[in-house]
Structure formats: structure tokens, C-alpha cells
Design an enzyme around this catalytic site. Structure first.
Site, PDB file in Angstrom:
ATOM      1  N   CYS A   4       3.659  -4.240  -2.482  1.00  0.00           N
ATOM      2  CA  CYS A   4       4.834  -4.007  -3.334  1.00  0.00           C
ATOM      3  C   CYS A   4       4.802  -2.595  -3.909  1.00  0.00           C
ATOM      4  CB  CYS A   4       4.896  -5.038  -4.458  1.00  0.00           C
ATOM      5  SG  CYS A   4       5.204  -6.701  -3.859  1.00  0.00           S
ATOM      6  N   CYS A   6       1.057  11.106   1.725  1.00  0.00           N
ATOM      7  CA  CYS A   6       1.904   9.937   1.455  1.00  0.00           C
ATOM      8  C   CYS A   6       1.852   9.690  -0.046  1.00  0.00           C
ATOM      9  CB  CYS A   6       1.450   8.734   2.266  1.00  0.00           C
ATOM     10  SG  CYS A   6      -0.231   8.196   1.899  1.00  0.00           S
TER      11      CYS A   6
HETATM   12  N1  LIG Z   1      -9.470  -9.442  -7.155  1.00  0.00           N
HETATM   13  C1  LIG Z   1      -8.717  -9.446  -8.240  1.00  0.00           C
HETATM   14  N2  LIG Z   1      -9.221  -9.873  -9.422  1.00  0.00           N
HETATM   15  C2  LIG Z   1      -8.462  -9.884 -10.540  1.00  0.00           C
HETATM   16  N3  LIG Z   1      -7.180  -9.488 -10.577  1.00  0.00           N
HETATM   17  C3  LIG Z   1      -6.637  -9.043  -9.426  1.00  0.00           C
HETATM   18  C4  LIG Z   1      -7.362  -9.012  -8.200  1.00  0.00           C
HETATM   19  N4  LIG Z   1      -6.544  -8.516  -7.234  1.00  0.00           N
HETATM   20  C5  LIG Z   1      -5.368  -8.253  -7.813  1.00  0.00           C
HETATM   21  N5  LIG Z   1      -5.409  -8.566  -9.137  1.00  0.00           N
HETATM   22  C6  LIG Z   1      -4.334  -8.403 -10.117  1.00  0.00           C
HETATM   23  O1  LIG Z   1      -3.213  -9.134  -9.670  1.00  0.00           O
HETATM   24  C7  LIG Z   1      -2.026  -8.536 -10.187  1.00  0.00           C
HETATM   25  C8  LIG Z   1      -0.987  -8.465  -9.087  1.00  0.00           C
HETATM   26  O2  LIG Z   1       0.190  -8.019  -9.674  1.00  0.00           O
HETATM   27  P1  LIG Z   1       1.325  -7.218  -8.900  1.00  0.00           P
HETATM   28  O3  LIG Z   1       1.451  -7.791  -7.544  1.00  0.00           O
HETATM   29  O4  LIG Z   1       2.560  -7.278  -9.723  1.00  0.00           O
HETATM   30  O5  LIG Z   1       0.752  -5.751  -8.726  1.00  0.00           O
HETATM   31  P2  LIG Z   1       0.230  -4.578  -9.697  1.00  0.00           P
HETATM   32  O6  LIG Z   1      -1.111  -4.188  -9.166  1.00  0.00           O
HETATM   33  O7  LIG Z   1       0.295  -4.939 -11.149  1.00  0.00           O
HETATM   34  O8  LIG Z   1       1.323  -3.470  -9.497  1.00  0.00           O
HETATM   35  P3  LIG Z   1       1.457  -2.291  -8.419  1.00  0.00           P
HETATM   36  O9  LIG Z   1       0.621  -2.689  -7.237  1.00  0.00           O
HETATM   37  O10 LIG Z   1       2.913  -2.234  -8.134  1.00  0.00           O
HETATM   38  O11 LIG Z   1       0.960  -1.078  -9.104  1.00  0.00           O
HETATM   39  C9  LIG Z   1      -2.411  -7.157 -10.718  1.00  0.00           C
HETATM   40  O12 LIG Z   1      -2.323  -7.151 -12.115  1.00  0.00           O
HETATM   41  C10 LIG Z   1      -3.844  -6.962 -10.219  1.00  0.00           C
HETATM   42  O13 LIG Z   1      -4.642  -6.201 -11.123  1.00  0.00           O
END
Ligand SMILES: Nc1ncnc2c1ncn2[C@@H]1O[C@H](COP(=O)(O)OP(=O)(O)OP(=O)(O)O)[C@@H](O)[C@H]1O
Length: 392
Positions: free
Chosen positions: A197, A350
Site C-alpha cells: 500500500c 524510486c
Molecule cells: N511483524 C510485525 N510486527 C508488528 N507489527 C507489524 C509487523 N508487520 C507489520 N506491522 C504493523 O502492521 C501495520 C500495518 O499497517 P498498514 O498496512 O496500514 O501500513 P503502515 O506500515 O502503517 O503504512 P505504510 O506502509 O503506508 O507506511 C503497521 O502499523 C506495521 O507497523
């Protein structure tokens, strides 16, 4: 297919709780027994981001007694378009802390347990063992395979959701009673093939559509109401406004839940999902420059040709002065190679350096041996060179 409830009912609801949950209590199939089961339930939400926001708020409002939150990140301004559990004053704060405050504001009777850590192979088993059910609100393949495998090994139900642009998917996996995530997706997509995303964008409200399906399924599983979305994949198209269902069968050959599993303990999920492909890593080795280096080359009038391999709408938001836009796919399909100048050094960039490394691998194998890419991409450029420009 209906399944027995996951949890036993809590002893009693208090007078305040009866008032709060009265609209649940008067639904005949829900009633006191359903609400007491929710009170006794322990649900873990992985990620307090796009899907985690509505999921946590609705799980809390519904009266789930114990809510665990695993999250390592902090709130960024670009999260607020969809991550409604956080607000303007939370920018820079721990997402876990910010989510906890919103959850307790929605329902002070919930016991919130924070795990301010990245979920990985070292902590997942101990953490999941403490909960009845796992809701996945994360955005990356490595974590999804990790969550799936841990759920299979611990025999926990896994409620999965995924969003991208205008499309969403959701399903329930539980190897003891049906398929697991690997039965549906045995292998992760090749690195770079499915944009995140952060690269491709997402309609904010889509999080509510998919996150609320996940909560709906969690409530059904905990209380034993209705037919869970187990063995079915829900596909939502927000532009067409359609929900489609596809059957998902348990795969007897599944690597983790099949008859002869090859994955019997946790593996290295970052390597399994090849966060950056081996070819791209190899190409980038010794051919990565910093944004500062690029600025020096520009100022010195070096004979370079800077190519931005992002998409046009990203280029419109912010770009490096003088960079020519040629989206990554043009290179992957071979269309862009012919137009490249032979007498200039090619500099690719990029958003953060992942896509440009992939294109670099293509250029190197086409003979552009002195081509380089910018580590950190346009985001690094803005941070180091033009901080007045926006990032996204
Ligand atoms: N392995 C993990 N352990 C804990 N939290 C995680 C892990 N992988 C992803 N997350 C969390 O899951 C959430 C996914 O949210 P989202 O898909 O809206 O993306 P985002 O990382 O907040 O935003 P963007 O990628 O657009 O900057 C995030 O807050 C991210 O930090």
C-alpha cells in the site's frame, strides 16, 4: 459449517456491562451467553495500522475482555488517512500506546496488553499461546507466513485480511478444521511483484470494510454463532461494490498443514519471502549511491541520465529535479531499454530503493554495467537534500 464456541462464558456481567452491551444482549442468538463469552475472550491483533485500527476499535466496543496489540512502529502523518485509531496529536507516538488510549476511550472495561515489539520467529510462539484467536492487520508477506505457521503449530484460528487500492480480501484459516493460509497461497509472490500500500496506495475506507469483516468473524468464532469464513475467501471490490466468494480447499500437500509437512518449525520468513530478490541485491552491491552523491554529481555537471522508475501519480507528488519518469514495468517488459542513452551513466531511483534495485538488475544484464541506483530513493533525497518537499 458451524463450529463450537472458542471460549467458555465469563461468570457474570456487571450492572454497568449489562447497560453497555444491551443491544447485543437482546439479539436472541447472541444474548447473555454470547456477551459473557466475549468477556472471557483473549484476542491478539497483529499491527495497529490500517486494518488493526477498525479491528481493535470494534473488538473493544463489542466487549472482548482481553485485547493484545503487537506493534513496533510510530504514528506517521501519512497513516491518518486510514488508521482511525490514531489522531493528529499522536504523530510520532508509539502506535501501540496510541491504540491503547483509543481502545480504553471506546471501552474502559477491556484489559489491553501491549507487546511493543516486531512480531518475529523469536517471540511469536510465546505470544500467540496466550490468546484464543489471532487477527492479522499487517501488510507484509513475511509476517503473514509467520502468523500462519505459528497458528498452525499452536492450533489457533487465524483471521486474515488484505487491502490494496480499491480491493480487499478476507478469510479465516484454521488447520484443524479447514485450510491454512499456505493452502491458499503456497508461495509468496516474487519480491517486487505485488506492491505494498505504501507503493501503490489504498483507499482509506477500505480498511473499515475489511477490518469489520475480520471482527465479525472473530465474534462468530468466539461465540460459536453462524458459519465462519473458513474454507472461503471473500473478495471485495469497492469500485464495483461487489463481494464475491471463492472456495478454499485444504491442500493435502500443504507444506505446513498437509499430510507430510516439510515446515514443522518456524523458518526464516524474511528470506522465504525474499524481501529483495537475489538478483536485485547482487546488482545493487557496489552500485548504490547516496542522495548526497547524486547531488554532487548534478552540481559538478557529470554526464548522467537520471531515471525515476516509479508510477506517474507518485512522480506528481514529488520528484528529483531533472529525473525522467520511466515506470519500472517498462523495463521489466523490455520496452524502455532501446531509448536509453549509451553515452551517459544511468542513475535510477524510486521511492525507497527497492524498485530501482530491480531495474538495475535488468540494466546490468542488458550491458549497462556502470548504471547505479540511489539508496533510499526520493524519500532519502527529500530528507537529505530538499527537506521542504513533501514525502508520502
Ligand atoms: N511483524 C510485525 N510486527 C508488528 N507489527 C507489524 C509487523 N508487520 C507489520 N506491522 C504493523 O502492521 C501495520 C500495518 O499497517 P498498514 O498496512 O496500514 O501500513 P503502515 O506500515 O502503517 O503504512 P505504510 O506502509 O503506508 O507506511 C503497521 O502499523 C506495521 O507497523
Amino acid at each position: 459449517m458451524s463450529l463450537p464456541p472458542l471460549v467458555e462464558p465469563a461468570a457474570e456481567l456487571t450492572v454497568d456491562e449489562v447497560r453497555r452491551y444491551s443491544r447485543h444482549l437482546i439479539i436472541p442468538d447472541f444474548g447473555m451467553s454470547g456477551q459473557k463469552r466475549l468477556k472471557n475472550a483473549k484476542v491478539l491483533c497483529v499491527g495497529a495500522g490500517g486494518l488493526g485500527s477498525p479491528a481493535l476499535l470494534y473488538l473493544a466496543a463489542a466487549g472482548v475482555g482481553t485485547l493484545g496489540i503487537v506493534e513496533f512502529d510510530t504514528v506517521d502523518e501519512s497513516n491518518l488517512q486510514r488508521q482511525i485509531i490514531h489522531g493528529q496529536s499522536d504523530i510520532g507516538k508509539s502506535k501501540a500506546q496510541s491504540a491503547k488510549e483509543s481502545v480504553l476511550e471506546a471501552n474502559p472495561y477491556v484489559d489491553v496488553v501491549l507487546h511493543e515489539d516486531r512480531l518475529d520467529s523469536s517471540n511469536v510462539m510465546e505470544l500467540f499461546a496466550q490468546y484464543d484467536l489471532i487477527v492479522d492487520g499487517t501488510d507484509n508477506f513475511a509476517t503473514r507466513y509467520l502468523v500462519n505457521d505459528a497458528c498452525v503449530l499452536l492450533n489457533k484460528p487465524y483471521i486474515w485480511g488484505s487491502i490494496y487500492r480499491f480491493d480487499g480480501q478476507a478469510s479465516v484459516f484454521w488447520a484443524e478444521h479447514g485450510p491454512c493460509y499456505r493452502c491458499l497461497y503456497p508461495e509468496p509472490p516474487p519480491p517486487g511483484m505485488v506492491p505494498s500500500c505504501a507503493e501503490g496506495g489504498v483507499l482509506g475506507v477500505l480498511c473499515a470494510s475489511i477490518g469489520s469483516i475480520q471482527v465479525n468473524e472473530a465474534i462468530k468464532m468466539l461465540t460459536g454463532m453462524g458459519d465462519p469464513l473458513l474454507g472461503r475467501l471473500m473478495i471485495y471490490d469497492a469500485l464495483e461494490m461487489t463481494y464475491r466468494q471463492v472456495k478454499v480447499r485444504k491442500d493435502p500437500e500443504c507444506a505446513v498443514c498437509g499430510k507430510n509437512p516439510t515446515v514443522t518449525e518456524l523458518i526464516d520468513y524474511e528470506a522465504f519471502c525474499g524481501v529483495v530478490s537475489e538478483e536485485a541485491q547482487e546488482a545493487a552491491l557496489g552500485s548504490t549511491i547516496t542522495p548526497r552523491q547524486l547531488k554532487e554529481w548534478m552540481d559538478a555537471g557529470e554526464n548522467i541520465h537520471v531515471i525515476d522508475v516509479r508510477e506517474p501519480n507518485e512522480y506528481e507528488i514529488v520528484s528529483i529535479p531533472g529525473a525522467v519518469l520511466v515506470p519500472k514495468n517498462e523495463f521489466l517488459m523490455g520496452n524502455a531499454l532501446e531509448g536509453l542513452p549509451q553515452d551517459k551513466r544511468i542513475v535510477l531511483h524510486c521511492k525507497t530503493g527497492v524498485r530501482s534495485a530491480e531495474v538495475l538488475a535488468v540494466l546490468k544484464s542488458a550491458g549497462f554495467q556502470d548504471a547505479v541506483h540511489v539508496g533510499g530513493g526520493v524519500i532519502g533525497w527529500v530528507n537529505q537534500i530538499e527537506p521542504e518537499k513533501p514525502v508520502y
